[in-house]
Design an enzyme around this catalytic site. Structure first.
Site, PDB file in Angstrom:
ATOM      1  N   SER A 200       0.810  -1.225   0.000  1.00  0.00           N
ATOM      2  CA  SER A 200       0.000   0.000   0.000  1.00  0.00           C
ATOM      3  C   SER A 200       0.844   1.277   0.000  1.00  0.00           C
ATOM      4  O   SER A 200       1.609   1.514  -0.909  1.00  0.00           O
ATOM      5  CB  SER A 200      -0.952  -0.071   1.187  1.00  0.00           C
ATOM      6  OG  SER A 200      -1.873   0.956   1.141  1.00  0.00           O
TER       7      SER A 200
ATOM      8  N   ASP B 152      -1.775   6.181  -3.616  1.00  0.00           N
ATOM      9  CA  ASP B 152      -0.654   5.446  -3.030  1.00  0.00           C
ATOM     10  C   ASP B 152      -0.247   4.345  -4.015  1.00  0.00           C
ATOM     11  O   ASP B 152      -0.728   4.331  -5.150  1.00  0.00           O
ATOM     12  CB  ASP B 152      -1.038   4.890  -1.648  1.00  0.00           C
ATOM     13  CG  ASP B 152      -2.197   3.917  -1.708  1.00  0.00           C
ATOM     14  OD1 ASP B 152      -2.944   3.952  -2.705  1.00  0.00           O
ATOM     15  OD2 ASP B 152      -2.378   3.118  -0.771  1.00  0.00           O
TER      16      ASP B 152
END
Ligand code: MG
Length: 458
Positions: free
Chosen positions: A101, A242
């Site tokens: 992530s 992200d």
């Protein structure tokens, strides 16, 4: 060899570590072959973000699954929401997503998903962990070795989003968008999707070669390049993700980087306006802005513990209109799927801007400004429960919310303290109408905890 490397971290949102240090190929094969045993009958989807370790990890994951007789569909590099969409699309039994992530590039993680492309929760990870610690990998192997094929998940993912968005509205009022994917997997989705909608798209950091030009967590500190790019290209809005593009943070037409919570609130506003009310599910760390938005449309807000799986579970149960994790910019639009989806959030934002014919800063001006302060506080691990017990007894007669950690709620302000699940640290968040007040709330809480620690130590 039994068990896993001690340093592998199990969290409610994945099994993570630094590749080749705390997360080894051996661990990955053990995790994926254990998953193969507990997941139901059917295909397993595997996909990854752009981290250089993604490829060897995917190969180990596929080895673990096929050695247990599983039929694997490898979607290769794709955003997490696209991989989850593929699981539902292919009616697969589950999936393994390889992505850490927003964490630094040397980290990686395995996120496990079940049927319908829903991320599995903490309980499931605990059961996998127990399973691995009890068995010796290489024990009961099936006679039939599984298969692996590749599949392009994007056409059907784009179709689902394009069917949901009001394309006519966007086409008649085209929006100029600057996109910053930070070298992450969003680069394969967001610019293409927005162009399909008829937007004029300019890109920065939208390569997928495994080089990361800015920290992967999109926030007010890391999006300086995008802020300048929005201004230099004369864009109406900037959007950033992200590494696995389940988060979306935006930049206004004047180059101001919004808090993740503010972008989230703009989308909640757009959805509630369209549905004339409804129900919003979000986590306890999300801004009070969401209550202001809901109030405007007579909608209700339900708060749950931090973590996508927690939010999704409650959204499904309550048939929520919209939800997500404002605190990290994760928007969930159940009309498409129950997944934090960055590219979808961008498409919805563009639709909202086209329909309202307003700028991001105009839309935000209709709401009060809140300030968020965050601090991390280390503490002796053995005292974790004692500290939390002492704190909750001290505040028992105030307006306390124990959904996740301890949250003290005041008039248009709150302070939240939660022990980290991965390190001996407490995270303290405070939100208030002025920066000074938010700071003060944080400092008061830190002082309180420090005094409890010294009392417990004496
Ligand atoms: Mg993410």
């Amino acid at each position: 060899m039994k068990g896993l490397n001690e340093a592998v971290i199990f969290t409610s949102s994945g099994i993570r570590g630094v590749f080749n240090e705390t997360l080894t190929l051996e661990d990955i094969v053990k995790i994926s072959s254990s998953f193969a045993e507990v997941v139901g009958e059917g295909k397993i989807v595997v996909g990854r973000d752009t981290r250089p370790s993604g490829k060897p990890i995917a190969e180990a994951v596929i080895a673990g699954l096929t050695s247990m007789g599983k039929e694997v569909v490898d979607v290769e590099v794709a955003p997490t929401p696209t991989i989850l969409h593929a699981i539902r699309d292919l009616k697969a039994a589950g999936g393994i997503i390889i992505s850490a992530s927003h964490n630094p590039p040397e980290w990686n993680a395995l996120k496990l998903a079940g049927p319908e492309g829903l991320l599995l929760d903490e309980e499931y990870y605990t059961s996998i962990k127990k399973r691995i610690s009890k068995r010796t990998v290489g024990g009961d192997r099936p006679r039939l070795i599984g298969t692996v094929r590749t599949w392009n998940p994007f056409p059907s993912y784009f179709r689902s989003i394009l069917d949901y968005i009001d394309r006519e509205a966007v086409r008649s009022n085209p929006v100029k968008v600057a996109v910053d994917c930070g070298g992450g997997a969003g680069a394969l989705a967001t610019p293409i999707l927005l162009r399909k909608l008829g937007c004029e798209v300019k890109t920065i950091h939208c390569h997928t070669c495994g080089f990361f030009p800015r920290p992967l967590e999109p926030n007010q500190k890391t999006l300086g390049d995008l802020s300048q790019f929005v201004i230099s290209t004369g864009s109406d809005v900037g959007v950033a993700h992200d590494c696995d593009a389940d988060r979306m943070v935006c930049v206004s037409e004047d180059g101001a980087v919004l808090r993740p919570d503010e972008g989230f609130a703009l989308i909640v506003d757009g959805v509630l306006r369209e549905k004339r009310g409804g129900l919003v599910v979000t986590n306890v760390a999300t801004s009070l802005l969401v209550e202001d938005v809901a109030e405007r449309y007579g909608a209700k807000v339900v708060r749950v513990a931090v973590g996508e799986a927690n939010v999704v579970k409650e959204m499904v149960r309550l048939k929520a209109t919209v939800g997500g994790e404002g605190s990290s910019g994760g928007v969930i639009l159940p009309a498409v799927h129950y997944v934090r989806d960055g590219p979808l959030a961008c498409a919805k934002l563009v639709e909202i801007l086209a329909k309202t014919k307003a700028g991001v800063s105009d839309l935000l001006r209709e709401y009060p400004t809140y300030y968020l302060e965050r601090v991390k506080l280390s503490y002796p691990k053995a005292l974790r429960h004692k500290i939390m017990d002492e704190l909750s007894s001290r505040y028992s007669d105030e307006n306390v919310d124990l959904t996740d950690g301890i949250k003290l709620c005041g008039d248009r302000e709150w302070v939240l303290i939660r022990p980290s699940r991965t390190e001996p640290a407490m995270r303290v968040w405070a939100e208030a109408r002025s920066r000074q007040r938010a700071k003060q709330l944080c400092e008061n809480m830190v002082r309180e905890v420090k005094s409890i620690i010294s009392e417990l130590n004496s």
